[in-house]
Structures are given as C-alpha cells and as structure tokens.
Motif scaffolding. Structure first.
Motif, PDB file in Angstrom:
ATOM      1  N   SER A 471       1.231  -1.325   0.317  1.00 17.23           N
ATOM      2  CA  SER A 471      -0.108  -0.330   0.070  1.00 17.23           C
ATOM      3  C   SER A 471       0.938   1.325   0.063  1.00 17.23           C
ATOM      4  CB  SER A 471      -1.259   0.006   1.620  1.00 17.23           C
ATOM      5  OG  SER A 471       0.138   0.068   2.525  1.00 17.23           O
ATOM      6  N   GLY A 472       1.917   0.920   0.349  1.00 15.97           N
ATOM      7  CA  GLY A 472       2.895   2.198  -0.140  1.00 15.97           C
ATOM      8  C   GLY A 472       2.901   3.152   1.007  1.00 15.97           C
ATOM      9  N   GLU A 473       3.122   1.892   2.740  1.00 13.71           N
ATOM     10  CA  GLU A 473       3.372   2.628   3.578  1.00 13.71           C
ATOM     11  C   GLU A 473       4.540   2.302   4.278  1.00 13.71           C
ATOM     12  OE1 GLU A 473       0.650   5.128   4.645  1.00 13.71           O
ATOM     13  OE2 GLU A 473      -0.777   4.637   3.804  1.00 13.71           O
ATOM     14  N   LEU A 474       5.318   2.427   3.723  1.00  7.19           N
ATOM     15  CA  LEU A 474       6.484   1.803   4.521  1.00  7.19           C
ATOM     16  C   LEU A 474       7.480   2.378   5.335  1.00  7.19           C
ATOM     17  CD1 LEU A 474       7.680  -0.132   2.155  1.00  7.19           C
ATOM     18  CD2 LEU A 474       6.421  -1.468   4.083  1.00  7.19           C
ATOM     19  N   MET A 475       7.668   3.993   4.928  1.00 10.09           N
ATOM     20  CA  MET A 475       7.808   5.103   5.919  1.00 10.09           C
ATOM     21  C   MET A 475       7.049   5.516   6.567  1.00 10.09           C
ATOM     22  SD  MET A 475      10.336   6.761   3.690  1.00 10.09           S
ATOM     23  CE  MET A 475       9.770   8.552   4.391  1.00 10.09           C
ATOM     24  N   SER A 476       6.042   5.028   7.095  1.00  7.01           N
ATOM     25  CA  SER A 476       4.968   5.650   8.122  1.00  7.01           C
ATOM     26  C   SER A 476       5.797   4.566   9.767  1.00  7.01           C
ATOM     27  CB  SER A 476       3.677   4.401   8.402  1.00  7.01           C
ATOM     28  OG  SER A 476       3.326   4.358   9.795  1.00  7.01           O
ATOM     29  N   PRO A 477       5.657   5.778  10.874  1.00  7.89           N
ATOM     30  CA  PRO A 477       6.989   5.344  11.459  1.00  7.89           C
ATOM     31  C   PRO A 477       5.860   4.395  12.346  1.00  7.89           C
ATOM     32  CG  PRO A 477       5.104   7.572  11.729  1.00  7.89           C
ATOM     33  CD  PRO A 477       5.016   7.629  10.079  1.00  7.89           C
ATOM     34  N   GLN A 478       4.706   4.391  12.443  1.00 10.01           N
ATOM     35  CA  GLN A 478       3.916   2.788  13.238  1.00 10.01           C
ATOM     36  C   GLN A 478       4.734   2.452  12.621  1.00 10.01           C
ATOM     37  OE1 GLN A 478       2.447   5.767  12.186  1.00 10.01           O
ATOM     38  NE2 GLN A 478       0.948   6.553  13.370  1.00 10.01           N
ATOM     39  N   ALA A 482       6.641  -1.385  14.472  1.00 11.28           N
ATOM     40  CA  ALA A 482       6.410  -2.221  14.273  1.00 11.28           C
ATOM     41  C   ALA A 482       7.435  -3.430  13.758  1.00 11.28           C
ATOM     42  CB  ALA A 482       4.816  -2.468  13.733  1.00 11.28           C
ATOM     43  N   VAL A 483       7.690  -3.332  13.209  1.00  7.83           N
ATOM     44  CA  VAL A 483       8.976  -3.988  11.922  1.00  7.83           C
ATOM     45  C   VAL A 483      10.314  -4.185  12.743  1.00  7.83           C
ATOM     46  CG1 VAL A 483      10.116  -4.721  10.146  1.00  7.83           C
ATOM     47  CG2 VAL A 483       8.291  -3.649   9.878  1.00  7.83           C
ATOM     48  N   ARG A 484      10.488  -2.875  13.594  1.00  7.42           N
ATOM     49  CA  ARG A 484      12.094  -3.365  14.381  1.00  7.42           C
ATOM     50  C   ARG A 484      11.284  -4.180  15.700  1.00  7.42           C
ATOM     51  NH1 ARG A 484      13.197  -1.207  10.420  1.00  7.42           N
ATOM     52  NH2 ARG A 484      15.215   0.402  11.269  1.00  7.42           N
ATOM     53  N   GLN A 485      10.025  -3.958  16.439  1.00  6.63           N
ATOM     54  CA  GLN A 485      10.126  -4.888  17.183  1.00  6.63           C
ATOM     55  C   GLN A 485       9.964  -6.190  16.891  1.00  6.63           C
ATOM     56  OE1 GLN A 485       6.495  -3.706  19.299  1.00  6.63           O
ATOM     57  NE2 GLN A 485       7.652  -1.141  19.290  1.00  6.63           N
ATOM     58  N   ALA A 486       9.522  -6.770  15.637  1.00  5.31           N
ATOM     59  CA  ALA A 486       8.780  -7.455  14.960  1.00  5.31           C
ATOM     60  C   ALA A 486      10.741  -8.558  14.894  1.00  5.31           C
ATOM     61  CB  ALA A 486       8.535  -8.039  13.817  1.00  5.31           C
ATOM     62  N   ARG A 507      13.801   4.391   3.578  1.00  3.51           N
ATOM     63  CA  ARG A 507      14.709   5.571   4.180  1.00  3.51           C
ATOM     64  C   ARG A 507      16.029   5.737   3.411  1.00  3.51           C
ATOM     65  NH1 ARG A 507      11.813   6.730   8.471  1.00  3.51           N
ATOM     66  NH2 ARG A 507       9.556   5.776   8.705  1.00  3.51           N
ATOM     67  N   SER A 508      16.196   4.642   2.970  1.00  2.00           N
ATOM     68  CA  SER A 508      17.543   5.195   1.805  1.00  2.00           C
ATOM     69  C   SER A 508      18.253   4.555   2.794  1.00  2.00           C
ATOM     70  CB  SER A 508      18.014   6.538   1.387  1.00  2.00           C
ATOM     71  OG  SER A 508      16.754   7.062   0.878  1.00  2.00           O
TER      72      SER A 508
END
Length: 698
Positions: A471-478, A482-486, A507-508
């Motif tokens: 959906s193109g929401e990878l830049m979202s801080p949420q 979440a991914v870092r916690q996973a 995020r380059s």
C-alpha cells in the motif's frame, strides 16, 4: 518484704482508696486508682467495675477507658467493649479514646463506613498516631476510596517508616491505579523493612510483573525483560520463605512464562557483514534463553499443581506453558488420535470446572486437532454467546479451512462484541488483503495497524509490514516501530528481517537494508523446510539484497548475487532488472542489453502492471546506453494497444519530444480521462508541446 506483710500493705492501700472514693463519690480519680490496684491484684471483676465507674463519671478519662477495654478484650467480651465505647463517645465528643477504640472494633467487624467516621473523629485527638492512620487507610481501601486510602497510608508511613502493612497495601493500590513505578517503590521499601516477610516479596514480584506487561504493550521489550528477571529472582526468594504456598510458585511460573514470551533478540552487538555462523549462534542463544524460561515456568506450575491439585486455573496455565514449549521446539504432532500434553492439561482444568467458558477457549487455542478446536469453541459459545475470544478463534479456523464468508461473519461478531480484541482485526486484515476491489489494501492496512496497536505480536507486525509494502506505507513511523519490534521478538522469522530491509531501503538506509536481507537469508537457512518450500522466499530475499547493493554503490556485489541466482536457475524478472542495472553501472553495456532482451522475452508472462514497469525500465536502459533512437526502436515493438502506466507514458512522450523527425508517436492520447490521472496527462501534454516547439525551431 514478706508475703504476709505485702498482703497487709495491699489491703491497707485498698482501704485508703475506698475511703477516698466515699469522701468524693463524683471524682473518678480514686476509682481509677482503685481499679489499677485490683488489676494488679488479679481481681479483674472488681477492677472492671471501678474503671467503669470512673468512665461513667468522666467519659474523657482515657486511662480508665483503655484499661476497662483491655480487661473486656482479654475476657473476649467484645460486645460489652463496643457498648462501653459507644456510651462514652455519645456522652462526650472529646472522648477520643472511645472513638479510637470504637474505630478499631468496627474495622475488625468490617463495618467500614462506621469505622471511617469513628477513626476520623479520633484522629483529632491523636493526630500523630500511626495506627489510626493505617486503620483509616484500610477502611478507605475496602470501600474503594483508593486516593484517600493512599493518603492515609502515606501519613502512617510518615509517622512511622517501619509500617510494613501500610507499605504493602499502598503498593497494591498503586498497582491497581496503574502507577507501577510507585507501587514497586513501596514494595521495595517494605522488603527493606521486613527482609523475611514473604508478603512483601510477593507484592514486589507481582508489581514487577505488572510493570513488565505495561512495558510490553508500549514496545519496551528490553526493559520488560529486565523487570521480569528481577521479578523472577524476587519470587524465588519468596518460595524459600513460603514454599508451601501454591500462589508463590504460580507467581514464579508467571514471571518465567512472561519472560519466555517477551525476551528480545539484541542485534546491536551484531556487526554488519557478519557471517551465517555468528548469526545462527546469536539466534540459538536467544531461543535457548526463551526455552529455558519456559521450562522453568513449567516446573514451577507443576510444583504449584502438586500443592493444590484442585485449582483448575493452574491446569490451564500449565497447558498454555506447554503449548509455548511445543511451539518453540517445533514438535507439534498432527496425529488426530494422540492427545498432546497441552490438550490433556486443559482437559484436567475442564474436569474440575466443566462450565468454565474460558477454559474451553483455551482448549480450542492449544489443540492441534481441527475438529477438537471447533468443538471446544462452539461449546464455549454455547455457554456464553457474547464471548468475543471464541468468535475470533472460530473465525481463524474458518479462514484456514477456506470458508471465507463464515470467517468474515465470525470476525465481525467478535469485533462488535469487543473492539479491543486484536485477533478479529488481524483476521479481517488478512481477508481484505486478498480482495481485488478498490480500497481493499488500505482497509487491510488500517485493520492490521489496529491489531498491532492492541497487541504487538510479531506475526501481526510482520503482516503490517507486508501490507504496508503493497500500500506504499513503508515510510510510516508506526510501520517502522512495528517491524523493528518484530525483529526483536522473532529473529528466527525470515519475514521479519526481509520487511525490516524493505523499511530501511525505502528510507535510503541501504547499509541497514543489506544487513537485514543477509539476516533474512541466514534465517531461511535455519528453517526446517524442504528446499522447494524455501526456494521462492530465498529468491525474493536475494533479489532485494541485490537491489540494495546496487543502490548502495556496490554493483559488483549485486552482480555476484544475481549470477548466483542465475546459476541456480532462480533469476526471476525482478532479478533480471536488477542484474541489468548493476551491469550497466559497471560499464558492461553489452551484457546489460542482453539481459534486458531476456527480460523483454518474458513480458508476455508478466502481469499487466509489472509488464509496463519492466517496459519502462527497458526503454530507460536502452536510452542511457544507445541513445534515443535505440529506445524509440524498442517502443516501436510494443503491442498495438498496450496499457501504459504513468512512468511509461512520461518516458514515451519525452522521447517523442526529443525525436525531431517524429518517427515515433504516442499511441494512446485518446485514453478516456477517467482512466488517466490529471497529473499524468498534464505531464504528457507538456512533453508534446515541448516536442512541437523543438520541431518548429529546427
């Protein structure tokens, strides 16, 4: 002095006191002294009558009143003691001793409202009495007046810092109100004051456990793990002080089980470019730590069950713990005949409480038999049709079995009953993600985000990252959090590292992306799957790694990664694009054009959106290598009525503007406006106008 002389002296003293009382019968002093004389002589009845007379003459006489109440209390005459206090309190508002004694008696009888009134009045006469403030705090506490109770307990602690009871009860209230730090401080003070008080240790361990659960909900897993380690040590001390209490062993097991669930994998000590062996050693160490905590919890639950085998809750807790151990060891049986240990323990709890709806839900969640799972959940719903957990698990079963309509209905029912339950939101997210209607991906993302916010499970977080990539929401801080916690919670999942790489790449932060993709490859190598099962995830991860290497300026490494895939026959169309781009960056133009031709041959087997994107890439690559004529010749070979995406339309119109001889025309400017956005068409027409201007000047 001899015994006869002492006896004669006591008799003479009694005669003098009697004479004094007869001279002034309205003075309570002689009667008080006479009462003390009889009390020392062991004549409790005469002493009580004298004290009673003194109190009747002067209700404010605290000395006589307290002595009288002590005598009645020693004889077990609580009703008479209560009557004396009420009578004195009714005669004089300054009979503070009576109000104090009355308050204590009312607390003992659990008459909390009456006790508050009596204790409040007595505090006016004894403002520095710590016992009064402590009793008042207890009365407030039992009536649910927590703020007033905390203040009263606090005043008692100020007057006497060794008040262990006030510290423990105040800590319990702080936990109830959600002030975990304050609660822990109170219990730690209690432990310091009474190092052998098992209640203080039990409270401290409970407070640390509650605080750790709060930390887990906000994603502070390292903090939670540290709190749980301290809680486990505290509970262990408590077992040494009161090892025959089942609740103490259960508390220790709860802390160990929570630690097994939330212990994070720390990757900050992992250097970039680490090899596969070090990664595996790190993940195995994390796994062994979690498994050790789970086994320790199992042993403590067994000890608690040995002490109180009639406690059904301990059977269920043991079943949940065993299910976690089976999941970690990956030894779940699929034999429908053999009953697994988690199922047996759940049945043990149901034998003690067969109508407990929550126990039926637990059996449904730990069982590996689909028929038993469905039966257990339906039985729970028969007991309570508004049980949201049962509806949620039932929806999960229906979804896994392919009954999408039933799954949607079950999830909707669960969400309507309890919107704060995470599983229905995650289930609906999965359902929407597989739909092709407009807006389904956005709905799926919002539902999965809601599930992650309610319950940060790694499976939900990985799902959120996967949907965000679509959906193109990878830049979202949420999504980032979440991914870092996973990654911390599930380092053995290749998906967590792969999604983490995508988030870093968008995020380059290409170096972090490269490290994450390498970790994903290592995790794939650790999975117990067949080579066929691991082949397609391996290809996706390798292509992602090659793309990040290329973006980071490491084209040589990217080419090496693509050639490895090519050797294994696993280089897909995405890999071909990365391969061609990396070759072009290395100046190997002929090879890049050759790879692009191979890519063009596979266009017919690609989806429409992917095909147009690949065409745009081929045109751009051809233009950069051989110029606009070569790119134009590529576009001339396109089908008659292709469907262009935004990027390809822009490329075609730009090349058309740069082609003075007008050998090349954009075929689809007559596309209906509803199929093409305003921004795209404005850019295309701008390029057309530019081309006409160039032609005019030439």
């Amino acid at each position: 002095m001899s015994a006869p002389a002492a006896k004669q002296g006591a008799e003479e003293e009694a005669e003098r006191l009697l004479a004094a009382a007869k001279l002034n019968p309205n003075d309570g002093g002689p009667f008080r002294s006479l009462g003390h004389h009889y009390a020392r002589a062991g004549d409790a009845q005469r002493a009580a009558r004298c004290f009673e007379r003194a109190v009747a003459l002067d209700p404010d006489d605290a000395e006589s009143g307290e002595a009288l109440c002590d005598l009645l209390d020693a004889e077990g005459k609580e009703s008479l003691e209560l009557a004396v206090c009420k009578e004195a309190a009714g005669k004089s508002p300054r009979a503070f001793w009576a109000f104090r004694r009355l308050g204590y008696l009312q607390v003992h009888q659990k008459k909390w409202s009456d006790a508050i009134q009596s204790l409040q009045h007595s505090i006016r006469g004894y403002p520095t009495c710590a016992d009064l403030w402590e009793a008042l705090g207890l009365a407030y506490h039992r009536l649910g007046m927590f703020t007033a109770a905390v203040k009263s307990y606090g005043r008692a602690i100020e007057l006497d810092s060794s008040r262990v009871f006030a510290l423990i009860e105040s800590g319990n209230i702080q936990l109830m109100l959600g002030y975990f730090r304050k609660g822990v401080e109170q219990f730690r003070s209690a432990v310091e004051m009474a190092p052998h008080n098992h209640s203080a240790y039990f409270g401290l361990a409970s407070a640390l456990l509650a605080w750790s659960k709060h930390c887990v909900t906000i994603g502070a897993f390292t903090w939670a793990a540290n709190l749980l380690k301290e809680a486990s040590e505290t509970a262990k001390v408590c077992t040494s002080l009161a090892g025959n209490l089942s609740c103490v062993w259960k508390l220790h097991a709860d802390t160990q089980l929570a630690l097994a669930r939330c212990f994070p994998w720390e990757d900050r000590h992992i250097k970039r470019g680490m090899d596969e062996q070090n990664f595996k050693a790190s993940v195995l160490q994390w796994r062994n730590t979690c498994l050790s905590a789970a086994n320790s919890a199992k042993l403590s639950y067994q000890r608690a069950l040995h002490l109180t085998p009639w406690e059904a809750n301990i059977h269920i807790d043991t079943a949940i713990c065993l299910d976690l151990i089976c999941t970690m060891e990956e030894n779940n049986s699929v034999d429908p005949i053999v009953w697994e240990l988690p199922e047996k323990m759940s049945l043990g709890g149901l034998m003690l409480e067969p109508v407990n709806k929550d126990f039926w839900v637990t059996l449904g969640s730990v069982s590996s038999n689909q028929a038993l799972k469905q039966h257990s959940l339906i039985r729970a719903l028969q007991l309570d049709t508004s049980l949201s957990e049962a509806w949620a698990y039932l929806g999960k079963i229906y979804r896994q079995s392919g009954h999408k309509q039933l799954a949607r209905q079950a999830f909707d029912r669960a969400r309507s009953i309890d919107p704060s339950l995470a599983l229905p939101w995650a289930g609906m997210s999965a359902e929407n993600d597989h739909q092709s209607r407009a807006g389904a991906v956005n709905e799926s993302y919002e539902s999965c985000l809601r599930a992650v916010q309610i319950l940060p499970l790694p499976e939900f977080q990985i799902g959120l990252g996967t949907i965000a990539a679509r959906s193109g929401e990878l830049m979202s801080p949420q999504v980032l959090m979440a991914v870092r916690q996973a990654v911390q919670r599930a380092p053995h999942y290749p998906e967590s590292h792969n999604i983490n790489g995508l988030v870093s790449e968008v995020r380059s932060d290409f170096q972090s992306a490269i490290t994450s993709y390498q970790h994903a490859k290592f995790a794939l190598g650790m999975m117990r799957r067949s080579k066929l099962d691991n082949r397609y995830p391996f290809v996706d991860v390798s292509v992602n790694l090659a793309r990040s290497l290329c973006k980071a300026g490491l084209a040589t490494d990217a080419v090496r990664e693509c050639e490895e895939l090519k050797t294994q026959g696993l280089l897909n169309v995405d890999g071909l694009q990365v391969y061609a781009l990396a070759l072009w960056k290395l100046g190997r133009h002929d090879e890049a054009l050759s790879i692009s031709r191979n890519l063009a041959e596979n266009l017919s087997n690609m989806k429409q959106e992917s095909a147009t994107g690949a065409l745009g890439f081929i045109c751009t690559l051809a233009y950069n290598i051989a110029g606009k004529d070569s790119a134009a010749s590529v576009i001339h070979t396109l089908p008659g009525q292709p469907s262009y995406n935004r990027e390809l339309k822009f490329i075609i119109s730009a090349l058309d503007a740069l082609q003075p001889s007008k050998r090349f025309q954009l075929p689809h400017l007559s596309t209906p406006p509803r199929l093409t956005s305003y921004d795209v068409m404005s850019e295309v027409h701008s390029n057309i106008a530019l081309g006409k201007a160039i032609k005019f000047h030439l």
